[in-house]
Write a protein that holds these residues in place. Structure first.
Motif, short mmCIF file in Angstrom:
data_model
loop_
_atom_site.label_atom_id
_atom_site.label_comp_id
_atom_site.label_asym_id
_atom_site.label_seq_id
_atom_site.Cartn_x
_atom_site.Cartn_y
_atom_site.Cartn_z
N LEU A 528 0.81 -1.21 0.00
CA LEU A 528 0.00 0.00 0.00
C LEU A 528 0.84 1.26 0.00
O LEU A 528 0.38 2.32 -0.40
N ARG A 529 2.09 1.16 0.43
CA ARG A 529 2.95 2.35 0.43
C ARG A 529 3.77 2.46 -0.86
O ARG A 529 4.02 3.57 -1.33
N ILE A 530 4.16 1.34 -1.44
CA ILE A 530 4.86 1.40 -2.72
C ILE A 530 3.88 1.59 -3.87
O ILE A 530 4.20 2.22 -4.88
N ARG A 531 2.66 1.06 -3.74
CA ARG A 531 1.60 1.14 -4.75
C ARG A 531 2.07 0.59 -6.10
O ARG A 531 2.10 1.29 -7.11
N PRO A 532 2.48 -0.67 -6.16
CA PRO A 532 2.92 -1.22 -7.45
C PRO A 532 1.77 -1.35 -8.42
O PRO A 532 0.60 -1.42 -8.03
N ASP A 533 2.10 -1.37 -9.71
CA ASP A 533 1.08 -1.59 -10.73
C ASP A 533 0.69 -3.07 -10.77
O ASP A 533 -0.46 -3.40 -11.09
N ILE A 534 1.65 -3.93 -10.48
CA ILE A 534 1.44 -5.38 -10.57
C ILE A 534 2.02 -6.04 -9.32
O ILE A 534 3.09 -5.66 -8.85
N VAL A 535 1.30 -7.02 -8.80
CA VAL A 535 1.78 -7.82 -7.67
C VAL A 535 1.97 -9.26 -8.15
O VAL A 535 1.04 -9.85 -8.72
N LYS A 536 3.15 -9.81 -7.92
CA LYS A 536 3.41 -11.20 -8.26
C LYS A 536 3.28 -12.03 -6.99
O LYS A 536 4.03 -11.84 -6.03
N LEU A 537 2.31 -12.93 -6.99
CA LEU A 537 2.07 -13.75 -5.81
C LEU A 537 3.04 -14.92 -5.77
O LEU A 537 3.30 -15.57 -6.80
N ASP A 538 3.55 -15.18 -4.59
CA ASP A 538 4.42 -16.33 -4.40
C ASP A 538 3.68 -17.61 -4.78
O ASP A 538 2.48 -17.76 -4.53
N GLY A 539 4.40 -18.53 -5.40
CA GLY A 539 3.78 -19.74 -5.91
C GLY A 539 3.06 -20.56 -4.85
O GLY A 539 2.10 -21.28 -5.16
N GLU A 540 3.49 -20.46 -3.59
CA GLU A 540 2.85 -21.25 -2.54
C GLU A 540 1.42 -20.79 -2.27
O GLU A 540 0.60 -21.55 -1.77
N LEU A 541 1.11 -19.54 -2.60
CA LEU A 541 -0.24 -19.03 -2.33
C LEU A 541 -1.29 -19.72 -3.18
O LEU A 541 -2.46 -19.79 -2.80
#
Length: 771
Positions: A528-541
């Motif tokens: 929420l502070r960096i506000r990325p355009d894209i989030v890559k979820l870790d494969g374990e999720l």
């Protein structure tokens, strides 16, 4: 007895600090008191003018008031205790002169002067900063007062009264006031100093603790002169845990104390030395990298001379020089990384950050943008792994992955390639990889595809790197808009620094992604502070499930990130079932071995397109089947709830109306809610009701709460007469996943919502489509 420290102010530096601190405290009090005295003096001048008796010229008295006011205005500008004391002496003498001028010509001047001779020393006594100031000011005051009193002839009884007031009352009280207040200020200062020292000092070694060290270091960097050099040394005692485990903590504490003494003896007073924590120490010295390395080597030898029961102590050192614009924590992180290399390459040695083997930050880029770049004894090459848009069913981007290749074409194992080395700089390898990837992307990637470029946090926040990377991108024939910077999960930059850096990169057109969300230090606050355009979820999720029901958590997580305005990539898709879950969870992009392995050449995407299309078909078919199963499971509850509603309208008691429904296998309880969502009467418990949720006991009674904010209440009210089935939710009363079937009905007593709560925690139960 007083808890104030009994320490005396015998040290010159301590005494000076006390007097400076007293000056800060006394300045506002003196300003108010002396300002009020000026006003009082003017009032006496006005009153004197109303008395018909010979007087000194009014201009002289007003001049005294002006001088007094100027002395008051000089108080905020008094930066030294000497000047402050001189202002006080001058103020008293001018005030006496003004009072004498004001009382001249009167038949009984002592009636005007005697109160001032007594009150002024008493009121001024607490304001003097030091006993020397008090003695000087009081002596001059009384000298002037005695000279004035002796110049006039008075009756013996008047002289006796005057001297009694001045000598027996005024002077002793002034002495008591001054020394009492002085002692109070001294004890307060000593206590404050002791507390500040305890808060800033490691109690075992006497060195600065981490908080004090960081604060002091940040202050030094803020005031660093242009061109000044400053370096950090991070050291860690080798095998310290074995010392504690084998010989006891007393031996370990003694070793820490000896190391601290070596550090204090070896460095200058103006250097900062700290015990960071455990067996780790840090130094900040005013020297360049070469000087810091020499000092670290001397410290290493001195520590190696300290004996321990099974031999001698040794320590590993990491050294880094401050770079323009970086924060202290980044500097310390780079020294810590060098320390890690020292420990991993044998301990008892000094390692430093190294200069870049080539300058990847400045043009020309032709050599760097070659397909392979020589690095140590192998070449750096790029492998690309595709990312697919699941909705578009096509390749939309490629993640560039760095590989090492020997002369014979065999790959360097990653554990070897990325292993920390004393002669290498991880940041240099990171920057070199960017140039290599960009050069290869120019030749290998389709013209409309994104390039996902991994970047370490320390590189990401480096001052000026946004501008330099833009130059490299354009030199490779690309535009920043086609490059997505993927911030890796690593140390090297605070969240605040990365947030500010992200804004700089966006100004150039780069998109920002955060890698491996759900692992390591990644958290929602970071996103929420960096506000990325894209989030890559870790494969374990993608394989994570809820407790008990084993339902996947991926759909809810994706929904949360979408609501926060971020697109989602799920990594590690390796099976068709995981691909189906990614599609069903509304994931935007997917990446994994099932969709394509990292390779030098881009593989044709047609077979992957068919796999994604098949996943959509499976979901469409499964959704209809899931809906049918769920509806068939819920229909008996709806039918019986309608029958119970009819019974209640006919005047049947709640126990009798719910009697059959309460026997259904999954029924926890049947209930009635009024139009404010509060429970009417008791609930009728079913077979699934349990008292096992002891930890939820404070909220286990549903009669204590309002439920009109729940969707199952609101939806029933919106569709009166219809049996409404809720989505699964976690019940506050039972602590289990539940489903509520509710119906809004009009009874003789008024409108109500009746319902049944069902236990939906079994693993084999169908869930609503899309849940």
């Amino acid at each position: 007895m007083s808890a104030i420290p009994t320490q005396h102010l015998s040290q010159p530096s301590l005494r000076e600090r006390f007097h400076r601190r007293s000056l800060d405290h006394q300045r506002p009090l003196s300003l108010v008191t002396m300002g009020f005295t000026v006003v009082a003096f003017l009032c006496m001048v006005v009153v004197r003018e109303l008395i018909r008796a010979p007087s000194s010229p009014l201009g002289y008295r007003l001049l005294c008031a002006l001088v007094l006011a100027l002395l008051v205005l000089a108080i905020p500008r008094a930066k030294s205790t000497t000047l402050f004391g001189a202002i006080g002496v001058a103020y008293e003498l001018v005030l006496i002169g003004g009072l004498v001028l004001n009382a001249s010509g009167l038949t009984h001047p002592l009636a005007w002067l005697l109160p001032a001779f007594v009150v002024i020393p008493i009121c001024a006594a607490p304001l003097w900063l030091t006993p020397a100031h008090f003695a000087t000011g009081s002596a001059l005051f009384y000298a002037a007062a005695i000279a004035l009193l002796r110049g006039k002839a008075h009756a013996p009884e008047v002289d006796a009264a005057v001297w009694t007031w001045v000598i027996a009352i005024g002077a002793p009280m002034a002495v008591v006031f001054h020394f009492g207040f002085y002692r109070f200020r001294r004890n307060h200062f000593l206590l404050e100093s002791q507390l500040a020292q305890l808060a800033a000092t490691d109690p075992l070694t006497g060195l600065q603790n981490r908080r004090s060290f960081v604060k002091h270091a940040e202050g030094r960097l803020e005031t660093l002169a242009p061109g000044a050099r400053i370096s950090a040394i991070f050291l860690d005692i080798d095998s310290f845990k074995s010392l504690n485990d084998r010989f006891g903590h007393a031996v370990g504490d003694h070793a820490l104390f000896q190391v601290a003494r070596v550090l204090k003896d070896a460095v200058a007073l103006y250097h900062s030395v700290s015990r960071i924590g455990g067996e780790e120490f840090a130094l900040l010295i005013d020297d360049d990298l070469t000087g810091a390395l020499q000092l670290a080597e001397r410290l290493r030898l001195d520590i190696a001379a300290i004996e321990r029961p099974d031999g001698h102590l040794t320590a590993s050192f990491g050294v880094a020089e401050h770079r323009r614009g970086e924060s202290f924590m980044v500097l310390l992180d780079r020294a810590d990384e060098a320390l890690l290399r020292a420990k991993q390459t044998g301990r008892n040695r000094v390692c430093a950050e190294r200069a870049l083997p080539f300058d990847a930050l400045q043009p020309p880029f032709d050599d760097v943008l070659a397909p392979r770049y020589r690095w140590e004894d192998f070449y750096l090459v790029s492998h690309f792994q595709p990312l697919y848009s699941l909705s578009h069913q096509k390749q939309v981007g490629f993640e560039a992955l760095l590989r090492g290749e020997h002369d014979d074409g065999t790959l360097v194992p990653p554990v070897v390639m990325f292993a920390p080395k004393p002669s290498s700089d991880e940041g240099a390898l990171d920057r070199a990889s960017h140039a290599v990837h960009l050069g290869n992307a120019r030749r290998a990637l389709p013209g409309d595809a994104w390039l996902f470029l991994n970047i370490l946090p320390a590189t990401f926040v480096a001052d000026g790197y946004a501008d330099q990377l833009t130059k490299i991108v354009r030199a490779a024939g690309l535009e920043p808009e086609r490059v997505i910077l993927e911030i890796l999960e690593s140390h090297g930059g605070s969240v605040d620094e990365m947030s500010r850096a992200a804004a700089r990169y966006r100004q150039h057109g780069f998109l920002i992604a955060v890698d491996d969300f759900g692992a390591g230090q990644s958290n929602l606050d970071r996103l929420l502070r960096i506000r990325p355009d894209i989030v890559k979820l870790d494969g374990e999720l993608i394989r994570a499930t809820t407790h008990g029901t084993q339902q996947p958590i991926l759909p809810k997580l994706v929904s949360l990130l979408h609501q926060a305005g971020m697109l989602v990539v799920v990594e590690g898709v390796e099976t068709a079932d995981e691909l189906i879950l990614a599609v069903e969870s509304n994931v935007d992009f997917a990446q994994g071995f099932l969709l394509g392995r990292p390779a030098v050449e881009i593989a044709p995407p047609e077979s992957v397109h068919r796999q994604i299309d098949d996943a959509f078909d499976v979901i469409a078919q499964g959704r209809a089947h899931q809906y049918a199963l769920f509806e068939s499971e819920m229909e008996p509850y709806r039918l019986e709830l309608r029958r119970a509603a009819d019974a209640l309208r006919a005047g049947v008691t709640m126990d009798d109306a719910f009697a059959l429904l309460a026997t259904f296998k999954r029924c926890i309880s049947c209930f009635l809610l009024d139009d404010t969502g509060r429970q009417i009467g008791h609930e009728v418990r079913g077979p699934a009701w349990s008292e096992d949720a002891a930890s939820l006991q404070p909220v286990a009674n549903p009669r204590d709460a309002r439920w009109d904010h729940r969707p199952y209440f609101r939806n029933a009210v919106l569709l009166p007469g219809e049996a409404i089935t809720s989505n699964p939710y976690l019940s506050l009363a039972s602590g289990r996943p539940c489903i509520a079937v509710t119906l809004a009905a009009q009874l003789a007593s008024g409108r109500c919502v009746m319902g049944v709560e069902l236990d939906w925690s079994a693993r084999d139960l169908p869930w609503p489509a899309g849940e």
